[in-house]
Design an enzyme around this catalytic site. Structure first.
Site, mmCIF file in Angstrom:
data_model
loop_
_atom_site.group_PDB
_atom_site.id
_atom_site.type_symbol
_atom_site.label_atom_id
_atom_site.label_comp_id
_atom_site.label_asym_id
_atom_site.label_seq_id
_atom_site.Cartn_x
_atom_site.Cartn_y
_atom_site.Cartn_z
ATOM 1 N N GLY A 11 -2.884 -17.891 12.298
ATOM 2 C CA GLY A 11 -2.965 -18.939 11.278
ATOM 3 C C GLY A 11 -3.852 -20.123 11.620
ATOM 4 O O GLY A 11 -3.637 -21.221 11.100
ATOM 5 N N SER A 12 -4.885 -19.906 12.433
ATOM 6 C CA SER A 12 -5.756 -21.052 12.734
ATOM 7 C C SER A 12 -6.596 -21.442 11.510
ATOM 8 O O SER A 12 -6.870 -22.627 11.291
ATOM 9 C CB SER A 12 -6.653 -20.770 13.946
ATOM 10 O OG SER A 12 -7.580 -19.752 13.659
ATOM 11 N N ASN A 13 -6.974 -20.457 10.701
ATOM 12 C CA ASN A 13 -7.676 -20.810 9.450
ATOM 13 C C ASN A 13 -6.742 -21.530 8.498
ATOM 14 O O ASN A 13 -7.139 -22.495 7.842
ATOM 15 C CB ASN A 13 -8.273 -19.561 8.802
ATOM 16 C CG ASN A 13 -9.571 -19.161 9.461
ATOM 17 O OD1 ASN A 13 -10.617 -19.763 9.209
ATOM 18 N ND2 ASN A 13 -9.514 -18.172 10.336
ATOM 19 N N MET A 89 -3.468 -8.985 6.966
ATOM 20 C CA MET A 89 -3.877 -7.677 7.476
ATOM 21 C C MET A 89 -3.481 -6.507 6.564
ATOM 22 O O MET A 89 -3.471 -5.366 6.993
ATOM 23 C CB MET A 89 -3.313 -7.462 8.892
ATOM 24 C CG MET A 89 -3.799 -8.489 9.900
ATOM 25 S SD MET A 89 -5.607 -8.648 9.973
ATOM 26 C CE MET A 89 -6.010 -7.107 10.807
ATOM 27 N N ARG A 90 -3.169 -6.813 5.303
ATOM 28 C CA ARG A 90 -2.864 -5.728 4.367
ATOM 29 C C ARG A 90 -3.990 -5.612 3.342
ATOM 30 O O ARG A 90 -4.632 -6.609 3.012
ATOM 31 C CB ARG A 90 -1.575 -6.021 3.608
ATOM 32 C CG ARG A 90 -0.333 -5.959 4.448
ATOM 33 C CD ARG A 90 0.862 -6.354 3.610
ATOM 34 N NE ARG A 90 1.109 -5.423 2.517
ATOM 35 C CZ ARG A 90 1.899 -4.352 2.608
ATOM 36 N NH1 ARG A 90 2.514 -4.083 3.728
ATOM 37 N NH2 ARG A 90 2.069 -3.553 1.575
ATOM 38 N N ASN A 106 -11.625 -14.266 0.626
ATOM 39 C CA ASN A 106 -11.308 -13.793 1.979
ATOM 40 C C ASN A 106 -12.377 -14.292 2.944
ATOM 41 O O ASN A 106 -13.512 -14.533 2.548
ATOM 42 C CB ASN A 106 -11.270 -12.261 2.010
ATOM 43 C CG ASN A 106 -10.841 -11.727 3.369
ATOM 44 O OD1 ASN A 106 -9.909 -12.260 3.997
ATOM 45 N ND2 ASN A 106 -11.516 -10.700 3.850
ATOM 46 N N HIS A 108 -14.195 -13.252 6.662
ATOM 47 C CA HIS A 108 -14.364 -12.120 7.578
ATOM 48 C C HIS A 108 -15.284 -12.546 8.721
ATOM 49 O O HIS A 108 -16.333 -13.161 8.476
ATOM 50 C CB HIS A 108 -14.963 -10.929 6.814
ATOM 51 C CG HIS A 108 -15.110 -9.725 7.675
ATOM 52 N ND1 HIS A 108 -14.060 -8.866 7.943
ATOM 53 C CD2 HIS A 108 -16.166 -9.256 8.382
ATOM 54 C CE1 HIS A 108 -14.477 -7.926 8.768
ATOM 55 N NE2 HIS A 108 -15.755 -8.140 9.040
HETATM 56 C C1 GRF Z 1 -10.107 -14.618 11.340
HETATM 57 O O1 GRF Z 1 -11.070 -14.309 12.311
HETATM 58 C C2 GRF Z 1 -10.529 -14.126 9.984
HETATM 59 O O2 GRF Z 1 -11.907 -14.107 9.808
HETATM 60 C C3 GRF Z 1 -9.998 -12.715 9.982
HETATM 61 O O3 GRF Z 1 -8.776 -12.791 10.652
HETATM 62 C C4 GRF Z 1 -8.803 -13.871 11.582
HETATM 63 C C5 GRF Z 1 -7.590 -14.710 11.318
HETATM 64 O O4 GRF Z 1 -7.396 -15.700 12.299
HETATM 65 N N1 GRF Z 1 -9.913 -12.202 8.636
HETATM 66 P P1 GRF Z 1 -6.294 -16.818 12.078
HETATM 67 O O5 GRF Z 1 -4.951 -16.110 11.860
HETATM 68 O O6 GRF Z 1 -6.692 -17.637 10.900
HETATM 69 O O7 GRF Z 1 -6.281 -17.615 13.350
#
Ligand code: GRF
Length: 198
Positions: A11-13, A89-90, A106, A108
């Site tokens: 969940g860093s994003n 991840m789904r 999304n 990536h």
């Molecule tokens: C990120 O690298 C994103 O691009 C990918 O999954 C990762 C999620 O990282 N889809 P976080 O859980 O947000 O730290």
């Protein structure tokens, strides 16, 4: 406008998005965080920020579409306008995507169409390319192929370890995703495949 973030892990994003909302750099309400993993760190980050959370147990909804119908139920309860996937991840069903056409974003960790899939940073590193990056795109039914919104390059130097590269990619993600979300909120980005308003 109200939005939901879907996450499965660290969940860093999500954290970067929470902070951007807090600073009004994203002018929309983050009304719900949905996770498919009960112990996702993302859920705790949301709770710490006072954001509503919903864990959906895939064991209770083993088929993709039943899981997605349950997710839609929660999104409708919260009157969610658009959805941000951040490490979710789904794969979403066509049913879900049809319910939110042009309203699912999304991120990536590669320059799509290069290195799709779950190991994109490692794949780029092992392929010894000199440049990789980050892509924000609209979600369509096929994985990692929806219309690209923004990309940012990240150089791989010969000294980089995989860990260095991961760190560089995540830093770029944390800057880029909130910016793109705000552009979307402002109506400056629209999916070419959708005539609906955001
Ligand atoms: C990120 O690298 C994103 O691009 C990918 O999954 C990762 C999620 O990282 N889809 P976080 O859980 O947000 O730290």
């Amino acid at each position: 406008m109200k939005f939901a973030v879907f996450a499965s892990g660290y969940g860093s994003n999500l954290q970067a998005i929470i902070e951007a909302v807090g600073k009004k750099k994203i002018q929309a309400e983050l009304a719900l965080v949905v996770a498919d993993q009960e112990n996702a760190r993302a859920l705790q980050r949301a709770k710490d920020a006072g954001i509503k959370t919903q864990w959906i147990d895939p064991r209770k909804f083993p088929e993709r579409e039943s899981f997605d119908r349950e997710a839609i139920r929660h999104l409708e309860d919260h009157q969610i306008d658009f959805i941000v996937l951040a490490g979710f991840m789904r794969i979403l069903s066509g049913h879900f995507i049809d319910r939110y056409p042009g309203k699912i974003l999304n991120i990536h960790p590669s320059l799509l169409p290069a290195f799709p899939g779950a190991q994109a940073i490692r794949d780029a590193f092992e392929a010894r390319v000199s440049v990789t990056g980050v892509t924000v795109h609209f979600v369509e039914e096929k994985v990692d192929v929806g219309p690209i919104i923004r990309q940012e390059e990240v150089a791989i130097s010969p000294q980089d370890t995989l860990e260095c590269l991961e760190e560089k990619i995540h830093q770029v993600e944390h800057q880029l995703y909130p910016k793109v979300i705000e552009l979307y909120v402002q109506g400056k980005i629209k999916s070419p495949n959708s005539h609906s308003k955001p």
